[in-house]
Design a protein around this motif. Structure first.
Motif, PDB file in Angstrom:
ATOM      1  N   ALA A   1       0.834  -1.208   0.000  1.00 23.53           N
ATOM      2  CA  ALA A   1       0.000   0.000   0.000  1.00 23.53           C
ATOM      3  C   ALA A   1       0.873   1.265   0.000  1.00 23.53           C
ATOM      4  O   ALA A   1       0.623   2.209  -0.759  1.00 23.53           O
ATOM      5  N   THR A   2       1.904   1.278   0.846  1.00 25.44           N
ATOM      6  CA  THR A   2       2.787   2.448   0.902  1.00 25.44           C
ATOM      7  C   THR A   2       3.578   2.580  -0.396  1.00 25.44           C
ATOM      8  O   THR A   2       3.757   3.691  -0.907  1.00 25.44           O
ATOM      9  N   ALA A   3       4.046   1.448  -0.937  1.00 23.37           N
ATOM     10  CA  ALA A   3       4.779   1.484  -2.212  1.00 23.37           C
ATOM     11  C   ALA A   3       3.893   2.062  -3.311  1.00 23.37           C
ATOM     12  O   ALA A   3       4.346   2.882  -4.122  1.00 23.37           O
ATOM     13  N   GLU A   4       2.619   1.659  -3.329  1.00 22.77           N
ATOM     14  CA  GLU A   4       1.685   2.166  -4.341  1.00 22.77           C
ATOM     15  C   GLU A   4       1.528   3.681  -4.223  1.00 22.77           C
ATOM     16  O   GLU A   4       1.574   4.408  -5.225  1.00 22.77           O
ATOM     17  N   ILE A   5       1.371   4.174  -3.005  1.00 19.52           N
ATOM     18  CA  ILE A   5       1.204   5.615  -2.790  1.00 19.52           C
ATOM     19  C   ILE A   5       2.439   6.377  -3.280  1.00 19.52           C
ATOM     20  O   ILE A   5       2.327   7.379  -3.999  1.00 19.52           O
ATOM     21  N   LEU A   6       3.624   5.882  -2.894  1.00 18.91           N
ATOM     22  CA  LEU A   6       4.871   6.569  -3.277  1.00 18.91           C
ATOM     23  C   LEU A   6       5.041   6.609  -4.788  1.00 18.91           C
ATOM     24  O   LEU A   6       5.374   7.647  -5.367  1.00 18.91           O
ATOM     25  N   TRP A   7       4.805   5.457  -5.465  1.00 12.33           N
ATOM     26  CA  TRP A   7       4.988   5.443  -6.913  1.00 12.33           C
ATOM     27  C   TRP A   7       3.889   6.230  -7.636  1.00 12.33           C
ATOM     28  O   TRP A   7       4.147   6.831  -8.681  1.00 12.33           O
ATOM     29  N   ALA A   8       2.686   6.266  -7.077  1.00 19.23           N
ATOM     30  CA  ALA A   8       1.621   7.070  -7.682  1.00 19.23           C
ATOM     31  C   ALA A   8       1.986   8.557  -7.622  1.00 19.23           C
ATOM     32  O   ALA A   8       1.783   9.307  -8.592  1.00 19.23           O
ATOM     33  N   GLU A   9       2.555   8.985  -6.484  1.00 23.54           N
ATOM     34  CA  GLU A   9       2.991  10.384  -6.350  1.00 23.54           C
ATOM     35  C   GLU A   9       4.124  10.690  -7.332  1.00 23.54           C
ATOM     36  O   GLU A   9       4.141  11.763  -7.956  1.00 23.54           O
ATOM     37  N   LEU A  10       5.069   9.752  -7.463  1.00 23.76           N
ATOM     38  CA  LEU A  10       6.184   9.964  -8.387  1.00 23.76           C
ATOM     39  C   LEU A  10       5.713  10.006  -9.837  1.00 23.76           C
ATOM     40  O   LEU A  10       6.254  10.761 -10.649  1.00 23.76           O
ATOM     41  N   LEU A  11       4.681   9.208 -10.161  1.00 20.17           N
ATOM     42  CA  LEU A  11       4.176   9.190 -11.532  1.00 20.17           C
ATOM     43  C   LEU A  11       3.526  10.519 -11.901  1.00 20.17           C
ATOM     44  O   LEU A  11       3.590  10.947 -13.057  1.00 20.17           O
ATOM     45  N   VAL A  12       2.936  11.195 -10.924  1.00 17.80           N
ATOM     46  CA  VAL A  12       2.381  12.534 -11.165  1.00 17.80           C
ATOM     47  C   VAL A  12       3.513  13.486 -11.532  1.00 17.80           C
ATOM     48  O   VAL A  12       3.388  14.314 -12.437  1.00 17.80           O
ATOM     49  N   GLN A  13       4.646  13.339 -10.830  1.00 17.09           N
ATOM     50  CA  GLN A  13       5.803  14.214 -11.063  1.00 17.09           C
ATOM     51  C   GLN A  13       6.540  13.838 -12.346  1.00 17.09           C
ATOM     52  O   GLN A  13       7.079  14.699 -13.039  1.00 17.09           O
ATOM     53  N   TYR A  14       6.545  12.530 -12.671  1.00 19.32           N
ATOM     54  CA  TYR A  14       7.269  12.040 -13.859  1.00 19.32           C
ATOM     55  C   TYR A  14       6.324  11.200 -14.725  1.00 19.32           C
ATOM     56  O   TYR A  14       6.473   9.981 -14.822  1.00 19.32           O
ATOM     57  N   PRO A  15       5.353  11.826 -15.352  1.00 24.95           N
ATOM     58  CA  PRO A  15       4.397  11.065 -16.158  1.00 24.95           C
ATOM     59  C   PRO A  15       5.104  10.397 -17.343  1.00 24.95           C
ATOM     60  O   PRO A  15       6.001  10.982 -17.941  1.00 24.95           O
ATOM     61  N   GLY A  16       4.730   9.171 -17.607  1.00 28.00           N
ATOM     62  CA  GLY A  16       5.330   8.453 -18.731  1.00 28.00           C
ATOM     63  C   GLY A  16       6.615   7.724 -18.379  1.00 28.00           C
ATOM     64  O   GLY A  16       7.180   7.045 -19.247  1.00 28.00           O
ATOM     65  N   ASN A  17       7.088   7.844 -17.138  1.00 31.29           N
ATOM     66  CA  ASN A  17       8.305   7.131 -16.750  1.00 31.29           C
ATOM     67  C   ASN A  17       8.013   5.634 -16.709  1.00 31.29           C
ATOM     68  O   ASN A  17       7.187   5.169 -15.925  1.00 31.29           O
TER      69      ASN A  17
END
Length: 198
Positions: free
Chosen positions: A163-179
Motif C-alpha cells: 500500500a505504501t509502495a503504491e502511494i509513493l509510486w503514484a505520487e512519483l508518476l504525477v511528477q514524472y508522467p510516462g516514466n
C-alpha cells in the motif's frame, strides 16, 4: 629466521661446531618447506578471491625473505585487485538498488584500477543497457528527493508494504508522467493488491 640467526651466531663463534651446522641446515630446509606451504596457501586464497588473506600470506613470506621481488609485485597487484573489488561490491549494491548511474560509476572506477576485472566489465555493460533502456530514470536519479522516495518505494515493496509502495509510486508518476520504470512498478504493485492497471 630467528633459529637460523641463532645457529649462525654459534658458527661465528665456532665455525666447526657440528651440531650447529646440522641444525642450521635443518632450519634452512624447514624454512624452505614453510615458504612452499605458505605460497600454496596464498595461491589457494587467490583462487577463492580471498585477496586480503593471499596478500597477508605473501607479505608474511616477504617478512622472512625480502629477496622475493616476484612476491613484492604480486602483493602490489593484489592490493590493486582488492581496491577494485571494493568498487565492484559497491557497484553491485547500487545495481541491486536500481541506482544504475551510481553503479556504472563504481564499475568504471574498478576498471580504472584493474582493467581486466571480468565482473566489472560484465556489470558495466549491464548498467549501460539498463540506463539506455530507462533513460527517464536518470531524471529521477538526478532529483535527490525523488530518488530517495523511489528507493523507499522499492524497500516497501520488498518488505511487503504494498500500500505504501503504491502511494509513493503514484505520487512519483504525477511528477514524472510516462516514466516506464515507475509505471511498471506501480502496475506490479497494483496487480499484487488486486487493483488492476492504473
Amino acid at each position: 629466521a630467528e633459529a637460523y640467526a641463532r645457529f649462525s651466531e654459534v658458527l661465528k663463534l665456532d665455525w666447526n661446531h657440528p651440531r650447529a651446522y646440522e641444525l642450521i641446515q635443518q632450519a634452512r630446509y624447514e624454512r624452505d618447506l614453510a615458504f612452499l606451504r605458505w605460497e600454496g596457501d596464498a595461491r589457494s586464497a587467490e583462487s577463492r578471491r580471498d585477496l586480503s588473506t593471499a596478500k597477508w600470506i605473501y607479505e608474511r613470506i616477504l617478512g622472512e625473505d625480502s629477496t622475493r621481488e616476484d612476491l613484492r609485485d604480486r602483493v602490489r597487484r593484489l592490493g590493486r585487485q582488492r581496491d577494485a573489488a571494493d568498487f565492484v561490491r559497491m557497484g553491485m549494491e547500487n545495481f541491486i538498488a536500481d541506482d544504475f548511474v551510481g553503479a556504472q560509476l563504481d564499475f568504471e572506477q574498478a576498471l580504472a584500477i584493474s582493467p581486466k576485472d571480468t565482473l566489472a566489465i560484465q556489470y558495466r555493460e549491464r548498467t549501460r543497457q539498463k540506463i539506455a533502456a530507462s533513460g527517464t530514470l536518470a531524471a529521477v536519479q538526478a532529483d535527490a528527493n525523488s530518488w530517495s522516495r523511489y528507493l523507499d518505494a522499492l524497500r516497501k515493496l520488498r518488505e511487503g508494504d504494498l500500500a505504501t509502495a503504491e502511494i509513493l509510486w503514484a505520487e512519483l508518476l504525477v511528477q514524472y508522467p510516462g516514466n516506464e520504470n515507475i509505471q511498471s512498478n506501480l502496475e506490479q504493485v497494483r496487480r499484487r493488491l488486486g487493483h488492476g492497471s492504473p
